[in-house]
Design an enzyme around this catalytic site. Structure first.
Site, short mmCIF file in Angstrom:
data_model
loop_
_atom_site.label_atom_id
_atom_site.label_comp_id
_atom_site.label_asym_id
_atom_site.label_seq_id
_atom_site.Cartn_x
_atom_site.Cartn_y
_atom_site.Cartn_z
N ASN A 9 -18.41 13.31 25.42
CA ASN A 9 -17.81 12.64 26.58
C ASN A 9 -17.96 11.15 26.36
O ASN A 9 -19.06 10.62 26.46
CB ASN A 9 -18.55 13.11 27.85
CG ASN A 9 -18.12 12.34 29.08
OD1 ASN A 9 -17.11 11.63 29.07
ND2 ASN A 9 -18.89 12.46 30.15
N TRP A 10 -16.85 10.50 26.06
CA TRP A 10 -16.93 9.07 25.72
C TRP A 10 -17.07 8.18 26.96
O TRP A 10 -17.27 6.98 26.83
CB TRP A 10 -15.70 8.66 24.89
CG TRP A 10 -15.62 9.32 23.55
CD1 TRP A 10 -16.54 10.19 23.00
CD2 TRP A 10 -14.57 9.20 22.58
NE1 TRP A 10 -16.12 10.60 21.76
CE2 TRP A 10 -14.91 10.02 21.47
CE3 TRP A 10 -13.37 8.49 22.53
CZ2 TRP A 10 -14.09 10.12 20.34
CZ3 TRP A 10 -12.55 8.61 21.41
CH2 TRP A 10 -12.92 9.41 20.32
N GLU A 97 -21.32 12.15 37.30
CA GLU A 97 -20.96 10.76 37.66
C GLU A 97 -19.79 10.74 38.65
O GLU A 97 -19.72 9.87 39.50
CB GLU A 97 -20.66 9.96 36.37
CG GLU A 97 -21.95 9.62 35.65
CD GLU A 97 -21.84 9.48 34.15
OE1 GLU A 97 -20.73 9.35 33.62
OE2 GLU A 97 -22.90 9.53 33.49
N SER A 213 -28.92 13.68 27.70
CA SER A 213 -29.69 13.00 26.65
C SER A 213 -29.86 13.86 25.39
O SER A 213 -30.93 13.83 24.77
CB SER A 213 -31.03 12.52 27.19
OG SER A 213 -30.82 11.60 28.25
N GLY A 235 -23.94 9.53 25.50
CA GLY A 235 -24.28 8.38 24.66
C GLY A 235 -24.28 8.66 23.17
O GLY A 235 -23.76 7.87 22.38
C1 PEP Z 1 -22.77 13.34 29.83
O1 PEP Z 1 -22.12 12.34 29.97
O2 PEP Z 1 -22.27 14.42 30.17
C2 PEP Z 1 -24.13 13.24 29.29
C3 PEP Z 1 -24.84 14.32 29.17
O3 PEP Z 1 -24.57 11.98 28.92
P1 PEP Z 1 -25.85 11.65 27.98
O4 PEP Z 1 -25.74 12.55 26.78
O5 PEP Z 1 -25.69 10.20 27.64
O6 PEP Z 1 -27.06 11.94 28.78
#
Ligand code: PEP
Length: 251
Positions: A9-10, A97, A213, A235
Site C-alpha cells: 500500500n503506497w 486511515e 509494521s 512503509g
Molecule cells: C498499511 O498501510 O496497511 C500498513 C500496514 O502500514 P505499515 O506497514 O507502514 O505499518
C-alpha cells in the site's frame, strides 16, 4: 493450500518517476513466479501508468479506496467502474486511515464493498482494533463487527473475490508489530467467524493478510503462522530493497 498474497500500500507517497521505478524493479524481481501473489496499490493518479508498466507481469494493481456511489456529482471521488475501466484488479476498502482520519464506518465500507464487487473488482477488506480496544479486551468484538457489517449482503458467489487484512491500528506505521502469536490468534478467530457466516470450504480458501509494521526482519516469522496468508505492507513496500525480501519471505 492458500497461496501467499503480499500487497504494498503506497499510500500518499512517491512521485511518478519513483512509482514507475519501484514498479519496474518489482516486475523484474517477481518475473513470472506463481508461488506468491504480489500486488501494489499506488495513489489514484499513478494507477494507469503503473498498470501499463506492469502489463504482462503477474503483479496485480489496485486502488487504495473506492467511492461508495456509482457516478455523478461527487467531486473528487473515483468510482469502482472507473477503476475497473483502467485495468485495476482490486480495491483496498476500510483501511484504518480511512476509518480513523476520514470517519469511514462499517456501513460506508459495506456500500463500497458492494460497488467494487458490482464493477468486477476484487477487494482487500481491512479490519483491526485500536490500542484502547485491545487493552479493554474488545479485539474480537471489534473485528467481528467490522467483518460482519462490512460483508453484509455479499452473495456466496463473490466470496472468492475477498481478501481480509487484519491490521491492528496500533501497529500501523508505528514500528510496533503484533507478535506472530497475537496476530495468529485474531486470524484464527476471523477464519472461524467466516466459516460461521458462510461455510468451512470458503473459510479454508479465504486469504487473511497481516498488516502493521511488516518489514524484512519480521516477515518470515509472521508468514510462518498457519493462518497468516500474506501481508499488507505500508512503509516497507516503498522501496524494492525492503519489499522484495518480504515477498521472498513468503516462499
Ligand atoms: C498499511 O498501510 O496497511 C500498513 C500496514 O502500514 P505499515 O506497514 O507502514 O505499518
Amino acid at each position: 493450500m492458500r497461496k501467499p498474497y503480499l500487497a504494498g500500500n503506497w499510500k500518499m507517497n512517491l512521485e511518478l518517476k519513483s512509482a514507475l521505478g519501484l514498479a519496474g524493479a518489482l516486475r523484474e524481481h517477481v518475473g513470472s513466479r506463481d508461488d506468491v501473489d504480489v500486488a501494489v496499490a499506488p495513489p489514484y493518479v499513478y494507477l494507469s501508468e503503473v498498470i501499463v508498466a506492469l502489463e504482462g507481469s503477474p503483479i496485480r494493481v489496485g486502488a487504495q479506496d473506492v467511492c461508495d456511489r456509482t457516478q455523478g456529482a461527487y467531486t473528487g471521488e473515483v468510482s469502482a467502474v472507473m477503476l475497473k475501466d483502467i485495468g485495476c484488479d482490486f480495491s483496498v476498502i476500510g483501511h484504518s486511515e480511512r476509518r480513523r482520519l476520514y470517519g469511514e464506518g462499517d456501513e460506508l465500507c459495506n456500500t463500497k464493498v458492494h460497488r467494487a464487487l458490482e464493477a468486477g473488482l476484487e477487494i482487500i477488506l481491512c479490519v483491526g482494533e485500536t490500542l484502547d480496544e485491545r487493552e479493554e479486551g474488545k479485539t474480537e468484538t471489534v473485528v467481528r463487527r467490522q467483518l460482519s457489517e462490512g460483508m453484509a449482503g455479499v452473495p456466496g458467489d463473490q466470496l472468492d473475490k475477498i481478501t481480509l487484512a487484519y491490521e491492528p491500528v496500533w501497529a500501523i506505521g508505528t514500528g510496533r508489530t503484533a507478535t506472530p502469536e497475537q496476530a495468529g490468534e485474531v486470524h484464527r478467530y476471523l477464519r472461524g467467524m467466516w466459516a460461521g457466516l458462510y461455510n468451512e470450504q470458503s473459510a479454508t480458501r479465504l486469504r487473511i493478510q497481516y498488516g502493521g509494521s511488516v518489514k524484512p526482519s519480521n516477515a518470515k516469522e509472521l508468514l510462518a503462522i498457519p493462518d497468516i496468508d500474506g501481508a499488507l505492507v505500508g512503509g516497507a513496500a516503498l522501496t524494492p530493497e525492503q519489499f522484495q525480501p518480504i515477498i521472498d519471505s513468503a516462499s
